[in-house]
Design a protein around this motif. Structure first.
Motif, PDB file in Angstrom:
ATOM      1  N   GLY A   1       0.878  -1.039  -0.085  1.00 50.10           N
ATOM      2  CA  GLY A   1      -0.051  -0.199   0.206  1.00 50.10           C
ATOM      3  C   GLY A   1       0.816   1.201   0.074  1.00 50.10           C
ATOM      4  N   LEU A   2       1.949   1.096  -0.445  1.00 51.17           N
ATOM      5  CA  LEU A   2       2.800   2.498  -0.123  1.00 51.17           C
ATOM      6  C   LEU A   2       2.803   3.216  -1.469  1.00 51.17           C
ATOM      7  CD1 LEU A   2       6.085   1.471   2.175  1.00 51.17           C
ATOM      8  CD2 LEU A   2       4.005   2.554   2.691  1.00 51.17           C
ATOM      9  N   GLY A   3       2.642   2.614  -2.808  1.00 53.60           N
ATOM     10  CA  GLY A   3       2.648   3.203  -3.680  1.00 53.60           C
ATOM     11  C   GLY A   3       3.443   2.325  -4.948  1.00 53.60           C
ATOM     12  N   LYS A   4       3.638   1.303  -4.812  1.00 48.64           N
ATOM     13  CA  LYS A   4       4.392   0.477  -5.663  1.00 48.64           C
ATOM     14  C   LYS A   4       3.771   0.672  -7.135  1.00 48.64           C
ATOM     15  CE  LYS A   4       4.390  -3.161  -3.422  1.00 48.64           C
ATOM     16  NZ  LYS A   4       3.794  -2.855  -2.166  1.00 48.64           N
ATOM     17  N   THR A   5       2.600   0.168  -7.302  1.00 46.60           N
ATOM     18  CA  THR A   5       1.788   0.162  -8.286  1.00 46.60           C
ATOM     19  C   THR A   5       1.638   1.743  -8.763  1.00 46.60           C
ATOM     20  OG1 THR A   5       0.668  -1.568  -7.656  1.00 46.60           O
ATOM     21  CG2 THR A   5      -0.322  -0.380  -9.424  1.00 46.60           C
ATOM     22  N   THR A   6       1.579   2.590  -8.174  1.00 49.35           N
ATOM     23  CA  THR A   6       1.556   3.939  -8.555  1.00 49.35           C
ATOM     24  C   THR A   6       2.442   4.360  -9.260  1.00 49.35           C
ATOM     25  OG1 THR A   6      -0.098   4.379  -6.709  1.00 49.35           O
ATOM     26  CG2 THR A   6       0.659   6.383  -7.731  1.00 49.35           C
ATOM     27  N   PHE A   7       3.540   4.149  -8.469  1.00 50.72           N
ATOM     28  CA  PHE A   7       4.900   4.588  -9.125  1.00 50.72           C
ATOM     29  C   PHE A   7       5.503   3.832 -10.541  1.00 50.72           C
ATOM     30  CE2 PHE A   7       7.217   6.435  -5.200  1.00 50.72           C
ATOM     31  CZ  PHE A   7       6.266   7.315  -5.158  1.00 50.72           C
ATOM     32  N   SER A   8       4.876   2.469 -10.416  1.00 54.58           N
ATOM     33  CA  SER A   8       5.303   1.806 -11.588  1.00 54.58           C
ATOM     34  C   SER A   8       4.548   2.576 -12.929  1.00 54.58           C
ATOM     35  CB  SER A   8       4.507   0.137 -11.514  1.00 54.58           C
ATOM     36  OG  SER A   8       5.215  -0.460 -10.581  1.00 54.58           O
ATOM     37  N   ALA A   9       3.245   2.603 -12.555  1.00 52.54           N
ATOM     38  CA  ALA A   9       2.431   3.535 -13.632  1.00 52.54           C
ATOM     39  C   ALA A   9       3.072   4.718 -13.858  1.00 52.54           C
ATOM     40  CB  ALA A   9       0.930   3.438 -13.321  1.00 52.54           C
ATOM     41  N   ALA A  10       3.306   5.611 -13.240  1.00 50.73           N
ATOM     42  CA  ALA A  10       4.035   6.892 -13.378  1.00 50.73           C
ATOM     43  C   ALA A  10       5.303   6.765 -14.221  1.00 50.73           C
ATOM     44  CB  ALA A  10       4.216   7.578 -12.219  1.00 50.73           C
TER      45      ALA A  10
END
Ligand code: ATP
Ligand code: MG
Lengths: 563, 90, 326
Positions: C26-35
């Motif tokens: 939940g820290l933002g791995k997926t978010t950063f991958s996408a970005a």
């Protein structure tokens, strides 16, 4: 009587036994069915359970059962005269020998290829298995002792033997490398190594042991006993393919070529028996019954065969109809081998006195002299023939010996590893087996050892027949053909073992023996008694089981009658 | 004529088999026996997750399964079979 | 605190084509991958971002159902893929069954074999090893400049990595065993004068498996081609856990490229009229940002602010990417 008559008589007995008696049992009582799936087919794993052609199995069974015993037995037994020995070889094989070999294969086949331990557990009682296994251990120890003695006496009697034996060993080790390491063509391997072994037989005559080692060493029992057990030690602890197997491989060619041409030699020479047909009821090792019966050993009936039949052959037969030729037929061939030995012992000496002098030195010399004589008929020089015969004798004895030592090693770790993990070490088990065997060889008089071995061996046969009877009765088949041989063998062997053990121990107690013989007599006597006790317990358990089966069958018959 | 030839051939075939049986059969049997004990180990290792030992990722051990189908039942039988001492003799 | 720029890292190491973001859940791995995928695609690189997570969330972030559909174009140069592990396992089982039927001419799978196939598929590790295997397929197949792994929370990847070397050893052992078996086969063939033996299919399979496992774990540990970033937030617990995890990863030779801080509350808020509650959080973050600065000195590559709403849709992704790559 003429020796060819004896051979022909043997062929007639074999023909009738195989063609009529065995055929009758096979078709009418066992009802062999070529359509029934054998364990080899049902549980085929490409290893233990492996459908194999009957010709191959015929050879395999023959090689496994034709050891030194059927040859040495008659050579010793002729001391009572050749006629009783001849009668017992023929009758024993006809009524008991093939019955056991065939039926032990059959009982294992019809029980999913179970081994004897498993069968005794299932058919008799759980306790029976443990007793049977410890029985087998001491039975095998006697084999090691008796055969070890043969090796020792043969190497001493024939000075060409050690060199021939050495060459054979070298050839065998080379065969192992060529087959397993370098994977050379098997025919090339065979030719090269058999030629080496043959060269050793010839070289032995040029370089006899007394010339190389001096007379003292060449005649030292210690030296040759140590050599024999060191050989077995290697066979037991080295990877089997480096030592035991390939040496046996090369040896089998030497042995079977010798037998084949030797028998041809008999037909060419067709000598008359020169020894008396009958000498005495009682001789030094004991009375004709029961002692001669057990002395003949494998030539008439042998428990060893039942182990080969059940654990080896039964798992490879691809057709139930093959059990008769392989299990039964090979026993008749073994009978011919015993007759061959009987003819040797009975015809090559001019008088009883000459024979007596020869037998005092052990059976190896007699056998070698015979081989030499009959191969001589085909043009082989006498000295070379003797060398050939001696190496045959050694090989026949030591092949079984090393198998036995190897087995005792496994048994030690299995039976005693709970007591202490030390026994799991293969060297420990092998060492124990070798030392025990060594003690027997060095301290026991070989003829007594032979009688004890023969007794144990045929007692084993009787136990196998007990299992067979139990199985037949459990299935409601007629069992008399196995039951009465079993009873006869049981009584005969117990009597022989008791007689001999008692004799041995009495000499110990009365102080008639000293030194080495004291140890030997005590050890042999105790082992004999142990075997008797184990057999009696097994017999009692077996009888209980038989009664149980009989009651069941009766009840079934009664209920069937009611319906 | 051809009948006779066939008979002769099968007789020599039988002799050849007999000689093989006498001399070599137990050596070949031994080689196969050693192989089988290794196969035993092999199946234990590769298919061992049946026993809860993850020695290979299950995804890959499944890949090997087709090759050992015939051995699995004999393997189970061997696992369950009581080893008998007398087996060592023949 | 001025972080080294992420942009610079990508410029400096163009060979690092396998990009991974690790960190707690939940820290933002997926978010950063996408970005990151967005950023690279905008640079003109062909990018595939794919999820290695059975509970994948790429569909959510791109607002497009891509589950089990293979590589799907999101915008020019940007492709996303969510592996349907379940389906892959099922297809695989079917493949195995068919192979057995074909090999032995059976018309039905024997019962114990079938139960084995099912038991193996029910293993918890099955999905993972299936996904890792597919990843190898994806990477081997090629066609992209960058591969971005949307990783599972730390534990699994670590587990896979730690097992890889164990597996490797086992496969060596098994291969050896197999070779010995073959030698005995050859001996038996020599004795019986059989003709040449067939190839040992199992041996070939083993070599194949070894290669696959090495490849999939090799990617994770390849210093030349892999860039591994840790995501963390300025909180005490997270810092501690990240430290521990970083140690472990180092042990397995994962080439750590640096750390990215996420969800940093904009400092300018401080000067505005905000509730006490938020003020306290900012004070707390300040404290832990200092700690991070000390502990991960020189390894902080970016500091991403807390956005005004959750990051979904290309618009938000673009916005976040701008903050990430400057
Ligand atoms: N900087 C940010 N500002 C606002 N929201 C954010 C930010 N970073 C992440 N989020 C939100 O936090 C939630 C979790 O993020 P994300 O799914 O990327 O985490 P994750 O590490 O991939 O989680 P998991 O371990 O479950 O895969 C998402 O709803 C995402 O939109
Ligand atoms: Mg995620």
């Amino acid at each position: 009587m003429n020796s060819v008559v004896v051979l022909i008589l043997g062929l007639v007995v074999a023909f009738i036994g195989y063609r009529f008696y065995a055929k009758h049992i096979d078709t009418k009582i066992i009802k062999s069915d070529p359509k029934r799936a054998t364990p080899a087919k049902m549980y085929m794993d490409g290893v233990e359970f492996m459908p194999t052609s009957k010709n191959i199995l015929f050879g395999y069974q023959f090689k496994s059962i034709a050891g030194a015993a059927p040859i040495i037995g008659p050579i010793i037994a002729i001391q009572w005269g050749w006629l009783p020995a001849l009668i017992w070889i023929l009758a024993g094989t006809f009524f008991i020998g093939w019955v056991q070999d065939y039926s032990s294969a059959m009982v294992a086949m019809r029980n999913d290829g179970a081994s004897f331990g498993g069968l005794s557990h299932k058919l008799i009682s759980p306790r029976a298995r443990i007793i049977l296994l410890s029985f087998i251990y001491f039975y095998l120890l006697l084999i090691a002792g008796a055969f070890g003695n043969v090796v020792v006496s043969t190497t001493i009697a024939l000075k060409a033997a050690p060199m021939a034996w050495l060459f054979l060993t070298v050839g065998g080790i080379l065969a192992g490398q060529m087959i397993y390491r370098w994977r050379k063509d098997i025919i090339l391997t065979t030719v090269v190594t058999v030629v080496i072994a043959m060269a050793g037989i010839w070289f032995g005559t040029l370089a006899p042991s007394d010339k190389i080692l001096g007379l003292d060493l060449a005649n030292s029992r210690w030296l040759w006993a140590i050599a024999a057990f060191v050989f077995c030690y290697f066979a037991a602890v080295l990877p089997i393919w480096r030592f035991a197997l390939p040496i046996n491989y090369v040896a089998s060619y030497i042995v079977f070529l010798g037998l084949f041409f030797g028998i041809i030699g008999i037909f060419i020479l067709h000598p008359d028996f020169t020894l008396p047909a009958y000498t005495d009821f009682s001789i030094r090792i004991g009375p004709i019954w029961p002692i001669m019966f057990v002395t003949i050993a494998c030539g008439a009936i042998s428990g060893w065969h039942s182990i080969v039949s059940s654990s080896g052959t039964a798992r490879q037969l691809e057709n139930e109809l093959d059990a008769r030729p392989v299990g039964g037929g090979v026993m008749f061939i073994e009978m011919m081998l015993a007759l061959f030995a009987l003819i040797i012992a009975g015809t090559i000496y001019a008088s009883s006195a000459e024979y007596g002098a020869a037998i005092a030195k052990g059976p190896g010399g007699i056998f070698a002299a015979g081989v030499s004589k009959f191969l001589g008929a085909l043009g082989m020089p006498a000295a070379l023939g003797r060398s050939y015969g001696s190496v045959m004798m050694i090989v026949l004895a030591i092949t079984i010996m090393q198998l036995v030592i190897r087995f005792m090693r496994v048994a030690t770790s299995e039976l005693l590893s709970d007591v202490s993990p030390v026994f799991r070490n293969p060297h420990i088990g092998t060492f124990i087996a070798c030392i025990l065997g060594m003690v027997l060889v060095m301290t026991g008089w070989w003829q007594y050892l032979w009688v004890l071995f023969g007794g144990a061996n045929q007692l084993m046969a009787s136990l196998a027949l007990l299992l067979v009877t139990a199985w037949l009765m459990s299935e409601g088949r007629s069992a008399a053909w196995a039951f009465w041989p079993m009873i006869f063998m049981f009584i005969t062997t117990i009597a022989a073992l008791l007689y001999t053990s008692f004799n041995l121990l009495q000499k110990v107690i009365s102080g008639a023996v000293k030194g080495e013989a004291l140890i030997g007599n005590t050890l042999m006597g105790l082992v004999g008694f142990f075997l008797v006790i184990a057999a009696l317990i097994l017999g009692a358990e077996g009888m209980k089981a038989l009664k149980r089966y009989r009651a069941i069958t009766k009840a079934q018959v009664a209920s069937a009658a009611k319906a | 004529m051809s009948e006779e030839k066939k008979k002769k051939g099968s007789f020599f075939g039988a002799v050849k088999e007999f000689v093989y049986g006498v001399a070599a059969h137990d050596s070949a049997r031994f080689a196969l026996k050693s192989r089988a004990s290794m196969e035993h180990l092999f199946i234990l290792i590769t298919m061992g997750d049946m026993l809860g030992v993850p020695i290979l990722p299950p995804y890959y051990s499944l890949r090997l399964l087709p090759y050992v189908v015939p051995q699995i039942s004999t393997w189970k039988r061997r696992m369950l079979k009581e080893k008998d001492l007398t087996d060592g003799l023949a | 605190m001025v972080p080294i720029s992420l942009v610079k890292i990508f410029d400096e190491f163009p060979d690092r084509r396998y990009i991974m973001f690790g960190g707690k859940g939940g820290l933002g791995k997926t978010t950063f991958s996408a970005a990151t995928a967005y950023y690279l695609a905008k640079q003109g690189k062909r990018v595939l971002v794919f999820s290695v997570d059975p509970q994948a969330s790429l569909s959510d972030i791109f607002k497009k159902d891509i589950f089990g559909k293979g590589p799907t174009e999101i915008m020019p140069n940007l492709y996303a893929q969510e592996i349907d592990a379940d389906r892959r396992v099922k297809e695989y089982q079917q493949e195995i069954r068919k192979k057995i039927l074909d090999m032995y001419g059976m018309d039905k799978i024997p019962e114990e074999i079938e139960s084995y196939i099912q038991a193996a598929a029910a293993e918890p590790a099955m999905e993972e090893s299936a996904i890792f295997d597919e990843v190898v397929d994806i990477v081997v197949h090629g066609g992209y400049d960058y591969y971005i792994y949307d990783l599972v929370p730390l534990g699994h990847a670590l587990y896979y990595l730690s097992m890889a070397s164990v597996y490797d050893e086992w496969i060596d052992k098994i291969t050896n065993l197999r070779q010995q078996m073959r030698e005995y086969d050859q001996v038996a063939a020599v004795i019986r004068r059989d003709k040449e033996l067939d190839e040992d299919a199992i041996l070939n399979e083993l070599l194949y498996i070894k290669e696959r496992i090495n490849k999939s774990s090799g990617i994770l540990t390849d210093k030349q081609k892999t860039a591994f970033f840790f995501v963390l937030t300025p909180e005490e617990m997270i810092i501690n856990d990240t430290l521990k995890a970083a140690e472990l990863f180092a042990k397995f030779d994962v080439p750590l490229s640096g750390y990215i801080i996420n969800r940093v509350l904009p400092r300018e808020l401080k000067n505005q009229h905000i509730p006490e509650y938020l003020k306290n959080r900012i004070v707390m973050q300040d404290k832990y940002l200092k700690v991070i600065d000390e502990v991960f000195k020189g390894q902080i590559l970016a500091s991403v602010p807390e956005m005004e709403r959750d990051v979904t849709g290309l618009g938000m992704i673009e916005k976040l990417a701008e903050k990430m790559f400057y």
